[in-house]
Design a protein around this motif. Structure first.
Motif, PDB file in Angstrom:
ATOM      1  N   HIS A  22       0.832  -1.193   0.000  1.00  0.00           N
ATOM      2  CA  HIS A  22       0.000   0.000   0.000  1.00  0.00           C
ATOM      3  C   HIS A  22       0.874   1.253   0.000  1.00  0.00           C
ATOM      4  O   HIS A  22       0.640   2.199  -0.779  1.00  0.00           O
ATOM      5  CB  HIS A  22      -0.928  -0.016   1.219  1.00  0.00           C
ATOM      6  N   HIS A  75      -8.971   0.717  -3.675  1.00  0.00           N
ATOM      7  CA  HIS A  75      -7.937   1.722  -3.409  1.00  0.00           C
ATOM      8  C   HIS A  75      -7.669   2.495  -4.695  1.00  0.00           C
ATOM      9  O   HIS A  75      -7.316   1.919  -5.722  1.00  0.00           O
ATOM     10  CB  HIS A  75      -6.629   1.062  -2.942  1.00  0.00           C
ATOM     11  N   CYS A 131      -4.397   7.843  -1.101  1.00  0.00           N
ATOM     12  CA  CYS A 131      -5.285   6.731  -1.426  1.00  0.00           C
ATOM     13  C   CYS A 131      -6.707   7.058  -0.985  1.00  0.00           C
ATOM     14  O   CYS A 131      -6.915   7.681   0.061  1.00  0.00           O
ATOM     15  CB  CYS A 131      -4.824   5.436  -0.747  1.00  0.00           C
ATOM     16  N   GLY A 183      -5.609   1.081   4.341  1.00  0.00           N
ATOM     17  CA  GLY A 183      -4.775  -0.057   3.993  1.00  0.00           C
ATOM     18  C   GLY A 183      -3.362   0.047   4.526  1.00  0.00           C
ATOM     19  O   GLY A 183      -2.662  -0.956   4.669  1.00  0.00           O
TER      20      GLY A 183
END
Length: 731
Positions: A692, A715, A722, A728
């Motif tokens: 992420h 996402h 994001c 995340g």
């Protein structure tokens, strides 16, 4: 909804004498009407002979157009042919001649004319003729009501029934059956119960017509037991009675019970018709019972329904739901003239396979096949309907196929189906799932009417894109509009709070759900709360451990949760707990945790596994990933370690995340798409924290919009941020 006038509710209808004289009188069929009419009338033909005779339809019309005299008895068979041809225009020609000759004063002919217009769907003319009848009887009243029911105007049919009662006319069993059908269309169970009570009072609830209609009414209103009771009360059950009951079981989620009624029907010696067989095949679809379905298929062939299109469609759909794609395709290809219903069944079946697929690759293949079928449908000359569009937009949602979805959006506008609520909701969902929240919001705002599903879909979209305030505001707007939320709505609301770490607000909505709406919490509600606690602590391991352990209590077989907990123990250096969880995983005999991602480029799918060297482009892709890692490090990215489950030996091992599947898919996309094109990837697992963070930096480095839909949420990475609000990044 309309209710019976007071005279009916109070039981003061003047039925005691007349109705008991003819307790089982029905509206006669056209055939019996014609026979009785011809028996009671002598027809004088144009050549002077006296004998029953029916003119050829074209000959009769020709005579009428030429202005020749025609006996009134000729009108009935000519009008009957108008019904057979469903020709209101030709009925008007006959009607004009009836008026010209003064035959409109004949009660039988004029009453039959009401029936003709009603059967042809011309209710305006049917009502005009009815209003000018010299005298009205139960047949004319019932014909008019039947026409309104068949023309999807059930509320008008009920109004006509009230007029009939107020005029002092007495309904027959057939009349009551028609009015009950109107109640079914309106789902007006209260009015239906009044009619039911009326039929019991006059001891006619045993009647086949009334029993069939009651069974259908109670089924549509969600009262299966009442439907079954009405069925059992019928003294002379026909195939319609059995079919109505079997369908009622399927409509109310009791497929096994429906199959038992079907077995009982066969044992009683009642031969099923095409509607019975399609209803039973629908039950097989609900149960995914291929064995029973193939037996029904054999029975349908034995009964001569081998080429019956609805039955073939039902069998094809069953094959699709049971995963027998080749068999379904063989049936599909074997059909000469393919109807729109067949095309829709094939597309919807592929959508079902996507939902039931064991892995995302199989789901993608089914979705791609559905798009190909839709393309063939467009080339066939047939026009898609609202069912086609809702199914194919759902397919696009699953494929993250934004470009195809936009093309279908344009097609719905041209065809006029965009105004349909189902299509509009499917469009909102498609844009949500494809990462275009702006277009989803625009589509939602442009909907003329909205259902609970529409509201919930948009709330979920805002939640998935990290727009918590918009999601919560829309929830309040929905409540103000008088729409009652359901379980799924509250999952979306709690998810929105979870991503923003709004603990107090989430608990408030949780209590509102239980106390104000009497909704019992389910697994997804608790999972949202647990996720929220993990975000709120922002690295408070003790609370994170507690959240993960509680989630395991709810989902004891979920491999992802175990790996999530293992990673936290690993990060905290709690090696005893790492060993403990590993032991638990072995005891639970959990399946492998397979990391897999795919990307679609120019209608082709490219799939990737971690450290996969078998891919034809693996060397270039891996080299490019290494280059990207080096470049984003200069922007501040630091790689983390995590725990993986390796397929080959099913053991957990400490590794770097450099070659996780989504990184390979993104790198491949960057190498093979235009510089400004967005990257859209589907991943079968939850993104790890390191990946992420990596993609956040990568979106800044490349200036690309990168959309990743993992197993939990969507996402959308743009310029280092994001849409999940860095949710995340805490996992």
């Amino acid at each position: 909804m309309a209710s019976l006038p007071s005279v009916a509710v109070n039981g003061n209808l003047k039925l005691d004498q007349e109705f008991r004289k003819h307790p089982t009188s029905f509206l006669p069929s056209e055939r019996s009407t014609n026979v009785s009419y011809q028996k009671s009338h002598t027809v004088t033909t144009l050549n002077g002979s006296s004998e029953p005779k029916s003119l050829d339809f074209r000959e009769a019309l020709s005579m009428i157009r030429e202005g020749e005299n025609v006996e009134s008895t000729y009108y009935v068979p000519v009008l009957q042919q108008c019904i057979d041809k469903n020709s209101a225009s030709e009925a008007k020609i006959v009607h004009a001649h009836i008026i010209k000759t003064g035959t409109h004063q004949d009660l039988f002919v004029s009453t039959f004319l009401v029936n003709v217009y009603a059967k042809c769907g011309n209710m305006e003319n049917a009502r005009k003729v009815f209003d000018n009848l010299p005298k009205r009887n139960v047949i004319s009243w019932t014909s008019l009501m039947t026409g309104y029911v068949h023309s999807s105007q059930p509320e008008v049919a009920i109004h006509v029934f009230q007029e009939m009662l107020e005029a002092g006319a007495y309904p027959t069993n057939y009349t009551l059956g028609i009015v009950l059908n109107a109640c079914s269309s309106l789902q007006s169970v209260n009015l239906g119960k009044q009619l039911h009570a009326y039929s019991i009072k006059y001891q006619i609830d045993f009647d086949t017509s009334i029993g069939n209609s009651l069974c259908s009414l109670y089924s549509k209103c969600g009262s299966l037991e009442s439907a079954v009771k009405a069925f059992k009360k019928i003294e002379e059950k026909n195939v319609i009675s059995w079919t109505a009951t079997i369908s009622a079981c399927g409509d109310n989620g009791e497929a096994v019970r429906g199959l038992k009624f079907f077995t009982e029907m066969l044992s009683e010696g009642v031969e099923p018709n095409e509607y019975t067989l399609t209803s039973v095949l629908s039950l097989c679809c609900l149960m995914l019972s291929l064995d029973v379905g193939t037996q029904v298929h054999s029975l349908s062939i034995k009964l001569g329904y081998e080429l019956n299109l609805p039955i073939r469609n039902s069998i094809m759909y069953l094959y699709l739901k049971c995963g027998l794609i080749n068999e379904a395709r063989e049936l599909f290809n074997g059909m000469g003239a393919i109807s729109l219903v067949t095309w829709n069944a094939m597309i919807a079946g592929q959508a079902q396979i996507m939902d039931l697929a064991e892995d995302d690759l199989s789901a993608y293949q089914s979705g791609t096949e559905a798009l190909n079928i839709f393309l063939k449908l467009n080339r066939s000359g047939l026009k898609p309907d609202l069912f086609t569009f809702s199914s194919i937009l759902t397919i696009c949602s699953g494929l993250v196929a934004l470009q195809q979805g936009e093309q279908i959006h344009a097609q719905t506008i041209k065809s006029g189906f965009l105004s349909d609520r189902v299509v509009g909701t499917a469009l909102v969902n498609m844009y949500n799932k494809c990462g275009s929240i702006e277009k989803a919001s625009k589509a939602f705002v442009e909907m003329s009417t909205r259902t609970l599903i529409s509201w919930t879909t948009m709330i979920a979209g805002f939640a998935q894109h990290g727009k918590t305030q918009q999601a919560l505001q829309l929830f309040e707007d929905m409540r103000i509009a008088g729409v009652r939320p359901n379980q799924v709505t509250f999952v979306s609301v709690l998810s929105a709070c979870s991503q923003a770490g709004m603990v107090n607000e989430a608990l408030g909505f949780f209590e509102m759900m239980k106390k104000d709406y009497r909704i019992k919490p389910v697994l997804d509600h608790f999972a949202c709360l647990i996720d929220m606690y993990g975000v709120e602590v922002m690295g408070n391991f003790e609370l994170g451990f507690y959240a993960a352990e509680k989630l395991l209590e709810l989902k004891p077989k979920d491999t992802e949760t175990y790996v999530f907990l293992l990673n936290m123990y690993l990060s905290a250096g709690r090696w005893k707990d790492v060993s403990k969880v590993r032991k638990m995983m072995k005891e639970e005999k959990l399946g492998k945790l397979r990391d897999w991602s795919w990307i679609s480029i120019k209608d082709k799918v490219f799939s990737f596994k971690p450290n996969d060297k078998s891919h034809p482009y693996s060397a270039d892709t891996h080299k490019f990933v290494e280059s990207l890692i080096d470049q984003v490090k200069s922007l501040g990215y630091e790689s983390l370690e995590s725990l993986e489950v390796i397929d080959e030996d099913e053991e957990q091992t400490l590794s770097y995340t450099a070659y996780h599947s989504e990184r390979l898919a993104i790198a491949f996309g960057l190498l093979n798409t235009p510089n400004a094109a967005p990257i859209r990837v589907v991943k079968c697992l939850i993104m790890c924290r390191d990946c992420h963070n990596f993609v956040k930096f990568l979106s800044t480095l490349t200036g690309r919009e990168i959309v990743i839909r993992d197993s939990k949420r969507l996402h959308k990475f743009v310029n280092g941020t994001c849409s999940c609000g860095d949710f995340g990044g805490h996992l």
